[in-house]
Design a protein around this motif. Structure first.
Motif, PDB file in Angstrom:
ATOM      1  N   ALA A 121       0.781  -1.261  -0.013  1.00  0.00           N
ATOM      2  CA  ALA A 121      -0.087  -0.023  -0.089  1.00  0.00           C
ATOM      3  C   ALA A 121       1.013   1.304  -0.059  1.00  0.00           C
ATOM      4  O   ALA A 121       0.653   2.373  -0.748  1.00  0.00           O
ATOM      5  CB  ALA A 121      -0.954  -0.227   1.199  1.00  0.00           C
ATOM      6  N   TRP A 122       1.913   1.232   0.851  1.00  0.00           N
ATOM      7  CA  TRP A 122       2.782   2.426   0.886  1.00  0.00           C
ATOM      8  C   TRP A 122       3.587   2.418  -0.580  1.00  0.00           C
ATOM      9  O   TRP A 122       3.537   3.811  -0.987  1.00  0.00           O
ATOM     10  CB  TRP A 122       3.880   1.952   1.899  1.00  0.00           C
ATOM     11  N   LEU A 123       3.975   1.587  -1.047  1.00  0.00           N
ATOM     12  CA  LEU A 123       4.600   1.431  -2.618  1.00  0.00           C
ATOM     13  C   LEU A 123       3.801   2.317  -3.372  1.00  0.00           C
ATOM     14  O   LEU A 123       4.071   3.252  -4.239  1.00  0.00           O
ATOM     15  CB  LEU A 123       4.991   0.057  -2.841  1.00  0.00           C
ATOM     16  N   GLU A 124       2.278   1.840  -3.512  1.00  0.00           N
ATOM     17  CA  GLU A 124       1.433   2.350  -4.473  1.00  0.00           C
ATOM     18  C   GLU A 124       1.305   3.823  -3.972  1.00  0.00           C
ATOM     19  O   GLU A 124       0.880   4.506  -5.208  1.00  0.00           O
ATOM     20  CB  GLU A 124       0.254   1.506  -4.696  1.00  0.00           C
ATOM     21  N   ALA A 125       0.985   4.052  -2.832  1.00  0.00           N
ATOM     22  CA  ALA A 125       0.820   5.423  -2.371  1.00  0.00           C
ATOM     23  C   ALA A 125       2.110   6.290  -2.789  1.00  0.00           C
ATOM     24  O   ALA A 125       1.790   7.451  -3.236  1.00  0.00           O
ATOM     25  CB  ALA A 125       0.624   5.387  -0.965  1.00  0.00           C
ATOM     26  N   GLY A 126       3.404   5.871  -2.856  1.00  0.00           N
ATOM     27  CA  GLY A 126       4.354   6.689  -3.411  1.00  0.00           C
ATOM     28  C   GLY A 126       4.349   6.849  -4.796  1.00  0.00           C
ATOM     29  O   GLY A 126       4.602   8.085  -5.241  1.00  0.00           O
ATOM     30  N   ARG A 127       3.667   6.036  -5.501  1.00  0.00           N
ATOM     31  CA  ARG A 127       3.481   6.228  -7.096  1.00  0.00           C
ATOM     32  C   ARG A 127       2.514   7.157  -7.099  1.00  0.00           C
ATOM     33  O   ARG A 127       2.637   8.055  -8.174  1.00  0.00           O
ATOM     34  CB  ARG A 127       3.043   4.849  -7.731  1.00  0.00           C
ATOM     35  N   ALA A 128       1.128   7.240  -6.446  1.00  0.00           N
ATOM     36  CA  ALA A 128       0.311   8.119  -6.382  1.00  0.00           C
ATOM     37  C   ALA A 128       0.641   9.412  -6.224  1.00  0.00           C
ATOM     38  O   ALA A 128       0.171  10.429  -6.905  1.00  0.00           O
ATOM     39  CB  ALA A 128      -0.847   7.688  -5.660  1.00  0.00           C
ATOM     40  N   PHE A 129       1.572   9.645  -5.071  1.00  0.00           N
ATOM     41  CA  PHE A 129       1.945  11.075  -4.832  1.00  0.00           C
ATOM     42  C   PHE A 129       2.930  11.502  -5.862  1.00  0.00           C
ATOM     43  O   PHE A 129       3.001  12.612  -6.449  1.00  0.00           O
ATOM     44  CB  PHE A 129       2.607  11.056  -3.445  1.00  0.00           C
ATOM     45  N   ALA A 130       3.507  10.738  -6.454  1.00  0.00           N
ATOM     46  CA  ALA A 130       4.655  11.210  -7.641  1.00  0.00           C
ATOM     47  C   ALA A 130       3.698  11.303  -8.698  1.00  0.00           C
ATOM     48  O   ALA A 130       4.009  12.386  -9.625  1.00  0.00           O
ATOM     49  CB  ALA A 130       5.302   9.935  -8.145  1.00  0.00           C
ATOM     50  N   GLY A 131       2.593  10.917  -8.908  1.00  0.00           N
ATOM     51  CA  GLY A 131       1.639  10.967 -10.191  1.00  0.00           C
ATOM     52  C   GLY A 131       1.045  12.494  -9.700  1.00  0.00           C
ATOM     53  O   GLY A 131       0.713  13.417 -10.684  1.00  0.00           O
ATOM     54  N   LEU A 132       0.987  12.955  -8.703  1.00  0.00           N
ATOM     55  CA  LEU A 132       0.211  14.249  -8.134  1.00  0.00           C
ATOM     56  C   LEU A 132       1.583  15.288  -8.266  1.00  0.00           C
ATOM     57  O   LEU A 132       1.218  16.456  -8.077  1.00  0.00           O
ATOM     58  CB  LEU A 132      -0.409  14.260  -6.849  1.00  0.00           C
ATOM     59  N   ARG A 133       2.577  14.963  -8.549  1.00  0.00           N
ATOM     60  CA  ARG A 133       3.884  15.640  -8.570  1.00  0.00           C
ATOM     61  C   ARG A 133       4.184  16.278  -7.025  1.00  0.00           C
ATOM     62  O   ARG A 133       5.063  17.188  -6.810  1.00  0.00           O
ATOM     63  CB  ARG A 133       3.872  16.775  -9.450  1.00  0.00           C
TER      64      ARG A 133
ATOM     65  N   TYR B 121       6.496  15.114  -4.672  1.00  0.00           N
ATOM     66  CA  TYR B 121       7.550  14.220  -4.582  1.00  0.00           C
ATOM     67  C   TYR B 121       8.135  13.990  -3.109  1.00  0.00           C
ATOM     68  O   TYR B 121       8.547  13.178  -2.865  1.00  0.00           O
ATOM     69  CB  TYR B 121       8.907  14.732  -5.666  1.00  0.00           C
ATOM     70  N   GLY B 122       8.140  15.269  -2.278  1.00  0.00           N
ATOM     71  CA  GLY B 122       8.537  14.997  -0.972  1.00  0.00           C
ATOM     72  C   GLY B 122       7.561  14.042  -0.288  1.00  0.00           C
ATOM     73  O   GLY B 122       7.911  13.148   0.400  1.00  0.00           O
ATOM     74  N   ALA B 123       6.249  14.086  -0.497  1.00  0.00           N
ATOM     75  CA  ALA B 123       5.327  13.095   0.172  1.00  0.00           C
ATOM     76  C   ALA B 123       5.474  11.741  -0.236  1.00  0.00           C
ATOM     77  O   ALA B 123       5.697  10.613   0.531  1.00  0.00           O
ATOM     78  CB  ALA B 123       3.879  13.586  -0.106  1.00  0.00           C
ATOM     79  N   SER B 124       5.890  11.516  -1.549  1.00  0.00           N
ATOM     80  CA  SER B 124       6.316  10.213  -2.165  1.00  0.00           C
ATOM     81  C   SER B 124       7.373   9.632  -1.557  1.00  0.00           C
ATOM     82  O   SER B 124       7.463   8.617  -1.110  1.00  0.00           O
ATOM     83  CB  SER B 124       6.331  10.464  -3.686  1.00  0.00           C
ATOM     84  N   VAL B 125       8.527  10.526  -1.242  1.00  0.00           N
ATOM     85  CA  VAL B 125       9.778   9.976  -0.643  1.00  0.00           C
ATOM     86  C   VAL B 125       9.173   9.698   0.861  1.00  0.00           C
ATOM     87  O   VAL B 125       9.896   8.658   1.286  1.00  0.00           O
ATOM     88  CB  VAL B 125      10.926  11.140  -0.875  1.00  0.00           C
ATOM     89  N   ALA B 126       8.493  10.500   1.548  1.00  0.00           N
ATOM     90  CA  ALA B 126       8.349  10.180   2.785  1.00  0.00           C
ATOM     91  C   ALA B 126       7.556   8.724   3.154  1.00  0.00           C
ATOM     92  O   ALA B 126       7.985   8.191   3.773  1.00  0.00           O
ATOM     93  CB  ALA B 126       7.361  11.265   3.527  1.00  0.00           C
ATOM     94  N   VAL B 127       6.642   8.508   2.275  1.00  0.00           N
ATOM     95  CA  VAL B 127       5.804   7.360   2.337  1.00  0.00           C
ATOM     96  C   VAL B 127       6.875   6.115   1.705  1.00  0.00           C
ATOM     97  O   VAL B 127       6.407   4.955   2.404  1.00  0.00           O
ATOM     98  CB  VAL B 127       4.502   7.359   1.575  1.00  0.00           C
ATOM     99  N   LEU B 128       7.681   6.335   0.992  1.00  0.00           N
ATOM    100  CA  LEU B 128       8.591   5.116   0.339  1.00  0.00           C
ATOM    101  C   LEU B 128       9.643   4.908   1.421  1.00  0.00           C
ATOM    102  O   LEU B 128      10.158   3.649   1.857  1.00  0.00           O
ATOM    103  CB  LEU B 128       9.071   5.681  -1.030  1.00  0.00           C
ATOM    104  N   ASP B 129       9.868   6.193   2.094  1.00  0.00           N
ATOM    105  CA  ASP B 129      10.861   5.709   3.388  1.00  0.00           C
ATOM    106  C   ASP B 129      10.241   4.991   4.369  1.00  0.00           C
ATOM    107  O   ASP B 129      11.017   3.914   4.988  1.00  0.00           O
ATOM    108  CB  ASP B 129      11.286   7.095   3.761  1.00  0.00           C
ATOM    109  N   SER B 130       9.105   5.148   4.716  1.00  0.00           N
ATOM    110  CA  SER B 130       8.315   4.423   5.658  1.00  0.00           C
ATOM    111  C   SER B 130       8.419   2.878   5.337  1.00  0.00           C
ATOM    112  O   SER B 130       8.456   1.961   6.277  1.00  0.00           O
ATOM    113  CB  SER B 130       7.017   4.802   5.737  1.00  0.00           C
ATOM    114  N   ALA B 131       8.116   2.663   3.752  1.00  0.00           N
ATOM    115  CA  ALA B 131       8.264   1.114   3.504  1.00  0.00           C
ATOM    116  C   ALA B 131       9.712   0.458   3.679  1.00  0.00           C
ATOM    117  O   ALA B 131       9.639  -0.578   3.814  1.00  0.00           O
ATOM    118  CB  ALA B 131       7.616   1.251   2.097  1.00  0.00           C
ATOM    119  N   LEU B 132      10.505   1.350   3.209  1.00  0.00           N
ATOM    120  CA  LEU B 132      11.705   0.823   3.344  1.00  0.00           C
ATOM    121  C   LEU B 132      12.346   0.681   4.741  1.00  0.00           C
ATOM    122  O   LEU B 132      13.465  -0.008   4.601  1.00  0.00           O
ATOM    123  CB  LEU B 132      12.625   1.661   2.191  1.00  0.00           C
TER     124      LEU B 132
END
Length: 483
Positions: free
Chosen positions: A119-131, A133-144
């Motif tokens: 879910a976090w991975l897909e959310a990171g992609r969705a945030f990137a789609g919205l441009r 990118y800071g939110a995308s990195v944050a949620v992907l950091d949580s998953a990693l």
């Protein structure tokens, strides 16, 4: 006793009915989840096969089945799976905002660490789609941050892309390198290396990506122009030629690689090699938009090499055919025809018009030979014009071989002109020079406001078409025709 047996039997049938209803309800939401998963799996297969439209339709079906389950059986034990399938589908359908909402809920409802990470991975992609990118990195950091978490390669790939968008190419390069996801990660690393202007790494990555079994066209071809700027044409051209010659790749990809290479060769003046690439495009995909684009580029090369109007007849005929075929190449062909038609009209409009026609051939048609002929014709036909010396100066810039004789002609015929002084390296009268430039600008503005010359490039009407209101430039809006 009979009465009791009857009641007992009736009661048994009642419990059976209740059990049957429960079983049917269970079957209903099980079937909904089964169908959601089935369509999601089929959509992924379509994506891997490159059938984008089919994949989109199947993701839409997966989303509908997941939504149906959630609407009717929100508390079922498959609700968390349905939320995740719906979120994934919304990402692929590029409904980014809806996807973020659904995936947040999916992460909160996840019963396993694997579900939460996905879910976090897909959310990171969705945030990137919205441009975002800071939110995308944050949620992907949580998953990693999950120890020994799943999908690590994909998480690093998408975090690298968001880091690159945030202007952190060094961090992005580290993520792409660690992700190990083959051509997609290598293409991302190539982007990062280009941003860092790391020539050696960029060249090595470009060679690796173009040699990979699965070439990601959308990741590689758009980078070749940047690769040329950073590493030079030899590297970019080598990659393009490798792609164009690989028989294991689709003809369309090979043709697009050759077409881009032809454009780069043409820009560097290597016209013979550019023509070879264009011929390859037309042989690979003869009845395609790429072939028509190659034909337009071929005509542009002809125009660049043309020295007089006699070379234009065949080009005009070919451009007219391409214009009728439509599409982007058709619009480019129509623009070129419009420019050539306008040049013809301008030549009949006095000295200022002849000068502007020559500028148009030089700057918009990009035909230095024809422009030199037009400037020279203007100076000969309008020898008394105050701008005739300026036309001869323009010919000097275009034809170095004629420079000495033209400077002699300037000194002999126009010794007092500030244009002559500039051409001979002498100090010019700045006031007279400014006055001449202002008068030419005013003449050109007046000329462009005339009804017969208002039609702009790209607005050439097709047979039977009505002129579009408001399509004409304002009088005096500019003094040069742009492509």
């Amino acid at each position: 006793m009979n009465e009791n047996r009857g009641r007992s039997g009736y009661g048994g049938r009642g419990w059976q009915a209740v059990a049957l209803c429960v079983l049917c309800a269970g079957c209903a939401y099980y079937n909904a989840m089964y169908n959601a998963n089935k369509w999601a799996a089929q959509a992924e297969r379509s994506e891997r096969a490159g059938r984008t439209a089919e994949a989109r339709e199947r993701w839409q079906r997966a989303s509908l089945h997941a939504e149906s389950l959630l609407a009717r059986h929100r508390d079922s034990r498959w609700a968390d799976d349905a939320l995740l399938v719906r979120g994934r589908a919304l990402v692929r359908l590029e409904r980014w905002s809806d996807a973020v909402v659904a995936l947040r809920e999916a992460a909160a409802a996840a019963e396993t660490e694997a579900q939460r990470v996905e879910a976090w991975l897909e959310a990171g992609r969705a945030f990137a789609g919205l441009r975002m990118y800071g939110a995308s990195v944050a949620v992907l950091d949580s998953a990693l941050a999950v120890p020994n978490g799943p999908r690590r390669g994909e998480l690093l790939l998408w975090r690298g892309r968001s880091r690159l968008a945030l202007g952190d190419p060094a961090g992005a390069l580290a993520d792409f390198t660690e992700s190990g996801l083959g051509p997609a990660a290598q293409a991302g690393a190539l982007r990062a290396a280009l941003a860092l202007r790391d020539t050696a790494r960029a060249a090595a990555l470009a060679d690796s990506v173009s040699s990979a079994h699965a070439v990601v066209e959308s990741e590689l071809l758009p980078l070749l122009d940047s690769l040329e700027q950073v590493a030079g044409y030899d590297v970019a051209g080598r990659v393009a030629r490798r792609l164009a010659s690989r028989n294991d790749l689709g003809r369309g990809l090979r043709a697009r690689a050759a077409l881009g290479d032809a454009e780069r060769l043409a820009r560097s003046g290597r016209r013979r090699e550019a023509r070879e690439r264009l011929a390859l495009v037309m042989s690979l995909v003869p009845d395609s938009a790429e072939a028509r684009a190659a034909a337009v580029q071929h005509i542009r090369l002809d125009l660049e090499e043309a020295s007089n109007d006699s070379a234009l007849a065949a080009s005009r005929t070919r451009l007219a055919v391409l214009e009728q075929l439509g599409g982007v190449p058709g619009r480019e062909a129509g623009t070129l025809l419009t420019l050539l038609d306008r040049a013809d009209s301008l030549r009949r409009a006095g000295d200022a018009g002849s000068f502007l026609a020559a500028e148009l051939l030089r700057d918009s048609v990009r035909s230095p030979g024809m422009a030199a002929s037009a400037f020279l014709a203007m100076a000969r036909e309008h020898a008394a014009s105050p701008w005739a010396p300026k036309a001869l100066v323009a010919v000097i810039a275009l034809e170095a071989a004629a420079a000495d004789s033209l400077r002699s002609e300037l000194a002999r015929r126009y010794p007092e002109s500030p244009y002559t002084a500039l051409a001979l390296g002498r100090e010019a009268d700045e006031e007279r020079y400014a006055a001449l430039e202002d008068s030419l600008s005013a003449a050109l503005s007046l000329l462009l406001s005339s009804p017969g010359l208002r039609q702009g490039p790209g607005e050439r009407p097709r047979p039977g078409a009505q002129p579009r209101p408001g399509a004409q430039p304002r009088p005096g809006a500019r003094t040069r025709v742009e492509p």
